[in-house]
Design a protein around this motif. Structure first.
Motif, PDB file in Angstrom:
ATOM      1  N   SER A  24       0.818  -1.215   0.000  1.00  0.00           N
ATOM      2  CA  SER A  24       0.000   0.000   0.000  1.00  0.00           C
ATOM      3  C   SER A  24       0.850   1.262   0.000  1.00  0.00           C
ATOM      4  CB  SER A  24      -0.926   0.008   1.218  1.00  0.00           C
ATOM      5  OG  SER A  24      -1.795  -1.101   1.203  1.00  0.00           O
ATOM      6  N   GLU A  25       2.075   1.153   0.477  1.00  0.00           N
ATOM      7  CA  GLU A  25       2.972   2.301   0.556  1.00  0.00           C
ATOM      8  C   GLU A  25       3.933   2.365  -0.630  1.00  0.00           C
ATOM      9  OE1 GLU A  25       4.955   1.883   4.288  1.00  0.00           O
ATOM     10  OE2 GLU A  25       3.094   1.674   5.418  1.00  0.00           O
ATOM     11  N   ALA A  26       3.924   1.352  -1.474  1.00  0.00           N
ATOM     12  CA  ALA A  26       4.959   1.210  -2.497  1.00  0.00           C
ATOM     13  C   ALA A  26       4.765   2.158  -3.677  1.00  0.00           C
ATOM     14  CB  ALA A  26       4.988  -0.230  -3.006  1.00  0.00           C
ATOM     15  N   VAL A  27       5.894   2.533  -4.273  1.00  0.00           N
ATOM     16  CA  VAL A  27       5.942   3.154  -5.591  1.00  0.00           C
ATOM     17  C   VAL A  27       6.837   2.250  -6.433  1.00  0.00           C
ATOM     18  CG1 VAL A  27       6.582   5.167  -6.960  1.00  0.00           C
ATOM     19  CG2 VAL A  27       5.640   5.472  -4.653  1.00  0.00           C
ATOM     20  N   ILE A  28       6.245   1.593  -7.426  1.00  0.00           N
ATOM     21  CA  ILE A  28       6.959   0.600  -8.219  1.00  0.00           C
ATOM     22  C   ILE A  28       7.608   1.270  -9.429  1.00  0.00           C
ATOM     23  CG2 ILE A  28       6.688  -1.515  -9.578  1.00  0.00           C
ATOM     24  CD1 ILE A  28       4.413  -2.306  -7.731  1.00  0.00           C
ATOM     25  N   TYR A  29       8.786   0.789  -9.779  1.00  0.00           N
ATOM     26  CA  TYR A  29       9.552   1.338 -10.898  1.00  0.00           C
ATOM     27  C   TYR A  29       9.922   0.183 -11.815  1.00  0.00           C
ATOM     28  CZ  TYR A  29      13.223   4.254 -13.139  1.00  0.00           C
ATOM     29  OH  TYR A  29      14.000   4.986 -14.017  1.00  0.00           O
ATOM     30  N   GLN A  30       9.425   0.208 -13.053  1.00  0.00           N
ATOM     31  CA  GLN A  30       9.717  -0.865 -14.004  1.00  0.00           C
ATOM     32  C   GLN A  30      10.990  -0.586 -14.779  1.00  0.00           C
ATOM     33  OE1 GLN A  30       6.847  -1.616 -17.120  1.00  0.00           O
ATOM     34  NE2 GLN A  30       8.097  -3.252 -18.025  1.00  0.00           N
ATOM     35  N   ILE A  31      11.860  -1.578 -14.819  1.00  0.00           N
ATOM     36  CA  ILE A  31      13.120  -1.496 -15.545  1.00  0.00           C
ATOM     37  C   ILE A  31      13.124  -2.524 -16.675  1.00  0.00           C
ATOM     38  CG2 ILE A  31      15.604  -1.969 -15.386  1.00  0.00           C
ATOM     39  CD1 ILE A  31      15.499  -0.869 -12.530  1.00  0.00           C
ATOM     40  N   TYR A  32      13.435  -2.067 -17.877  1.00  0.00           N
ATOM     41  CA  TYR A  32      13.676  -2.966 -19.003  1.00  0.00           C
ATOM     42  C   TYR A  32      15.182  -3.201 -19.026  1.00  0.00           C
ATOM     43  CZ  TYR A  32      12.663  -5.156 -23.498  1.00  0.00           C
ATOM     44  OH  TYR A  32      12.494  -6.073 -24.514  1.00  0.00           O
ATOM     45  N   PRO A  33      15.659  -4.350 -18.541  1.00  0.00           N
ATOM     46  CA  PRO A  33      17.093  -4.505 -18.243  1.00  0.00           C
ATOM     47  C   PRO A  33      18.027  -4.203 -19.404  1.00  0.00           C
ATOM     48  CG  PRO A  33      15.845  -6.321 -17.317  1.00  0.00           C
ATOM     49  CD  PRO A  33      14.892  -5.552 -18.179  1.00  0.00           C
ATOM     50  N   ALA A  34      17.657  -4.611 -20.606  1.00  0.00           N
ATOM     51  CA  ALA A  34      18.561  -4.436 -21.747  1.00  0.00           C
ATOM     52  C   ALA A  34      18.813  -2.975 -22.065  1.00  0.00           C
ATOM     53  CB  ALA A  34      17.977  -5.134 -22.980  1.00  0.00           C
ATOM     54  N   ALA A  35      17.943  -2.079 -21.600  1.00  0.00           N
ATOM     55  CA  ALA A  35      18.033  -0.676 -21.988  1.00  0.00           C
ATOM     56  C   ALA A  35      18.287   0.262 -20.818  1.00  0.00           C
ATOM     57  CB  ALA A  35      16.738  -0.262 -22.694  1.00  0.00           C
ATOM     58  N   PHE A  36      18.622  -0.257 -19.651  1.00  0.00           N
ATOM     59  CA  PHE A  36      18.719   0.614 -18.482  1.00  0.00           C
ATOM     60  C   PHE A  36      20.135   1.129 -18.235  1.00  0.00           C
ATOM     61  CE2 PHE A  36      18.520   1.515 -13.837  1.00  0.00           C
ATOM     62  CZ  PHE A  36      17.544   2.496 -13.894  1.00  0.00           C
ATOM     63  N   ALA A  37      21.097   0.241 -18.081  1.00  0.00           N
ATOM     64  CA  ALA A  37      22.479   0.678 -17.838  1.00  0.00           C
ATOM     65  C   ALA A  37      23.425  -0.484 -18.123  1.00  0.00           C
ATOM     66  CB  ALA A  37      22.662   1.149 -16.397  1.00  0.00           C
ATOM     67  N   ASP A  38      24.411  -0.224 -18.970  1.00  0.00           N
ATOM     68  CA  ASP A  38      25.383  -1.236 -19.392  1.00  0.00           C
ATOM     69  C   ASP A  38      26.670  -1.045 -18.593  1.00  0.00           C
ATOM     70  OD1 ASP A  38      27.148  -2.901 -20.723  1.00  0.00           O
ATOM     71  OD2 ASP A  38      27.339  -1.567 -22.453  1.00  0.00           O
ATOM     72  N   SER A  39      27.017  -2.033 -17.776  1.00  0.00           N
ATOM     73  CA  SER A  39      28.199  -1.904 -16.919  1.00  0.00           C
ATOM     74  C   SER A  39      29.469  -2.470 -17.542  1.00  0.00           C
ATOM     75  CB  SER A  39      27.959  -2.611 -15.578  1.00  0.00           C
ATOM     76  OG  SER A  39      27.944  -4.027 -15.734  1.00  0.00           O
ATOM     77  N   ASN A  40      29.337  -3.309 -18.599  1.00  0.00           N
ATOM     78  CA  ASN A  40      30.535  -3.986 -19.125  1.00  0.00           C
ATOM     79  C   ASN A  40      30.864  -3.607 -20.560  1.00  0.00           C
ATOM     80  OD1 ASN A  40      28.505  -5.290 -20.475  1.00  0.00           O
ATOM     81  ND2 ASN A  40      28.978  -7.353 -19.719  1.00  0.00           N
ATOM     82  N   GLY A  41      30.185  -2.608 -21.117  1.00  0.00           N
ATOM     83  CA  GLY A  41      30.555  -2.090 -22.420  1.00  0.00           C
ATOM     84  C   GLY A  41      30.201  -2.944 -23.607  1.00  0.00           C
ATOM     85  N   ASP A  42      29.175  -3.815 -23.459  1.00  0.00           N
ATOM     86  CA  ASP A  42      28.781  -4.621 -24.624  1.00  0.00           C
ATOM     87  C   ASP A  42      27.567  -4.045 -25.344  1.00  0.00           C
ATOM     88  OD1 ASP A  42      26.732  -5.200 -22.863  1.00  0.00           O
ATOM     89  OD2 ASP A  42      26.990  -7.383 -22.926  1.00  0.00           O
ATOM     90  N   GLY A  43      27.054  -2.900 -24.874  1.00  0.00           N
ATOM     91  CA  GLY A  43      25.927  -2.252 -25.524  1.00  0.00           C
ATOM     92  C   GLY A  43      24.564  -2.703 -25.038  1.00  0.00           C
TER      93      GLY A  43
END
Length: 555
Positions: A24-43
């Motif tokens: 009831s207190e939550a604010v949900i945030y949807q992440i599309y993993p492939a497009a959120f943040a690349d940590s290893n430089g593969d795009g």
């Protein structure tokens, strides 16, 4: 596991179940993993990239992160074709990376939800590879001829021969959860308690238990209504999910299921903790924010919506659907309201620019639904038309890729998404020269990002503004005016033109909690274009229901 706590109410057949208090207190945030943040430089984005941005998400105020499918897959449908439910896709990292993300989120008071695809697998899943060879395997739905619907039957060229039933793409064979109705003309229809359907129910519990044990707080369930076939009224599918809910409440109290059913009045009483208003089921969501007439969105527009620059929409469609669902749910769960998702156009789409959407966020974060923010909507990322198909994103006429572009973290050429060359990016970054980004908006107190940040903080500080509770509509035109908890007044104007309404309260002046273009004058409420405000009424103030006194709901 103390973060998840205990659920309210009781469990078991016929019990009036309530969701865990944290939802009831939550604010949900949807992440599309492939497009959120690349940590290893593969795009391609990955779980470590998500973990590296948790501090920003904690600052924003979201507390529950839902990740679109991140399990092993050949990615013929963006990961919704799963080949191993118990293994993170290598391009996203490892199971240990998932553990690290869950723990890092927990340390910040945040929860992680995964996406569960229970109705079908990839055609490369070991279960299906066994089934195409073994005529005694009935984990999938098999026929010796094309049945109904014709489109779904795919010829099997392996040893077993015959045809298998697919959900959506041919690469997504439907798991067999049985048929609600037998048909002598279709002898492949198995009852819901046949060995194959029972084995799949057991496997579904095993998958959820595996990730619950690793600390996941819940699942968003893909196409939750699709399991039992030929099921009028979704009666047998509802019984299946009620069984799952009883098991979760007993074995994993505090965990939740959020369904992609699109019919909260049916799915929540069946056992889900929450369900969405969605673009493909009814018009409640699109009557609020649609693509805009003539725009290039992922779905054809249905006409004017309330949060439309020209102001031709109405709150009536949404209110009717919301009241019907709220009455049926009767406090047993929540109606989830998304800004957008991986299948539907973003808030900023067509004629609606990022300078126009702050009032939509004000509504989202103060109405008694469960708010779900799609990644990037908080900075006004736009739906990008004209992109190539990527991993099944172009579904017939639906150009879903326009809502899956890389997150825009900064103003650099690659938007801070990846260090790879642009040609390797999962999808192209929005080419607009004025595209928004997190770093620029963090530095600007007047930005959309700061509006969203302040509204989330206000919601968390003010129990009357959260999911559930009471609401009373006072004015349903432009501006939309409503009362939360008999203590907080909200004004929202979703159009370009100013709008006015009578001031409904008598007594001392209210305290301003948030104001953007709204004023209270002797003649009433004056709302500028694309404006909103939230007020706390003074003790003893009397509020008259001057337009819509029947629009109240109890917690």
């Amino acid at each position: 596991m103390a973060l998840d706590g205990q659920p309210h109410g009781t469990t078991g057949a016929g019990a009036h179940r309530r969701p865990p208090a944290w939802l009831s207190e939550a604010v949900i945030y949807q992440i599309y993993p492939a497009a959120f943040a690349d940590s290893n430089g593969d795009g391609i984005g990955d779980l470590r990239g998500v973990r590296e941005h948790l501090d920003h998400l904690a600052w924003l105020g979201v507390d529950t992160l839902w990740l679109s499918p991140c399990f092993a897959s050949p990615f013929g449908d963006g990961g919704y074709d799963i080949s191993d439910y118990l293994t993170i896709a290598p391009r996203y990292g490892s199971n240990e990376d998932a553990d690290a993300l869950i723990e890092a989120a927990r340390a910040r008071g945040m929860r992680i939800m995964f996406d569960l695809v229970p109705g079908h697998t990839s055609h490369e899943h070991p279960w299906f590879l066994e089934s195409i060879r073994n005529p005694d395997d009935d984990r999938y739905i098999w026929s010796d001829r094309v049945g109904a619907p014709v489109r779904g039957w795919i010829p099997n060229h392996a040893g077993r021969g015959g045809y298998y039933l697919a959900n959506f793409y041919a690469i997504q064979p439907a798991l067999n959860f049985g048929y609600a109705r037998p048909d002598p003309a279709e002898p492949w229809r198995q009852p819901v308690d046949a060995p194959g359907p029972r084995a799949n129910r057991a496997a579904l519990r095993e998958v959820m238990a595996y990730w619950f044990d690793r600390g996941v707080s819940g699942f968003r369930v893909d196409m939750a209504a699709s399991l039992v076939k030929d099921d009028p009224g979704s009666v047998e599918t509802g019984r299946l999910w009620a069984e799952m809910r009883d098991w979760i409440d007993r074995e994993y109290p505090g965990r939740i299921l959020l369904s992609e059913w699109g019919d909260p009045k049916t799915s929540v009483p069946a056992g889900f903790h929450a369900d969405f208003f969605l673009h493909f089921t009814g018009t409640a969501l699109r009557s609020l924010w649609d693509n805009g007439t003539g725009s290039q969105g992922s779905w054809p527009a249905i006409g004017p919506c309330y949060f439309d620059p020209d102001g031709g929409g109405s709150m009536g469609t949404f209110l009717d659907a919301w009241r019907e669902a709220d009455k049926a749910i009767d406090g047993a769960g929540h109606i989830a309201l998304p800004t957008a998702n991986h299948d539907f156009s973003r808030l900023t789409c067509g004629p609606r620019t990022r300078d126009m959407v702050a009032p939509a966020f004000a509504f989202l974060l103060t109405w008694p639904t469960l708010p779900v923010i799609y990644y990037g909507d908080e900075i006004g990322m736009r739906y990008v038309p004209g992109l190539p198909d990527k991993e099944g994103s172009q579904l017939d006429a639906e150009a879903r890729q326009g809502s899956r572009t890389p997150m825009q973290w900064d103003a650099s050429a690659g938007a801070g998404f990846s260090t790879a060359g642009a040609e390797r990016y999962y999808l192209p970054v929005d080419p607009a020269p004025d595209r928004p980004d997190v770093a620029t908006e963090r530095a600007d107190e007047g930005s959309l990002l700061h509006h969203v940040h302040r509204l989330i903080a206000l919601r968390k500080q003010t129990p009357a503004l959260r999911s559930g509770g009471t609401v009373r509509v006072l004015h349903r035109d432009y501006p939309f005016v409503y009362l939360r908890g008999e203590s907080h007044l909200v004004v929202v104007n979703g159009r370009r033109e100013p709008a006015g309404a009578p001031w409904p309260a008598s007594g001392p002046a209210p305290r301003v909690l948030a104001a953007h273009g709204v004023e209270l004058t002797a003649s009433g409420i004056q709302a500028a274009g694309f404006s909103y405000a939230v007020y706390e009424l003074a003790p003893g103030a009397q509020v008259s229901a001057y337009e819509d006194a029947d629009a109240a709901t109890a917690d």
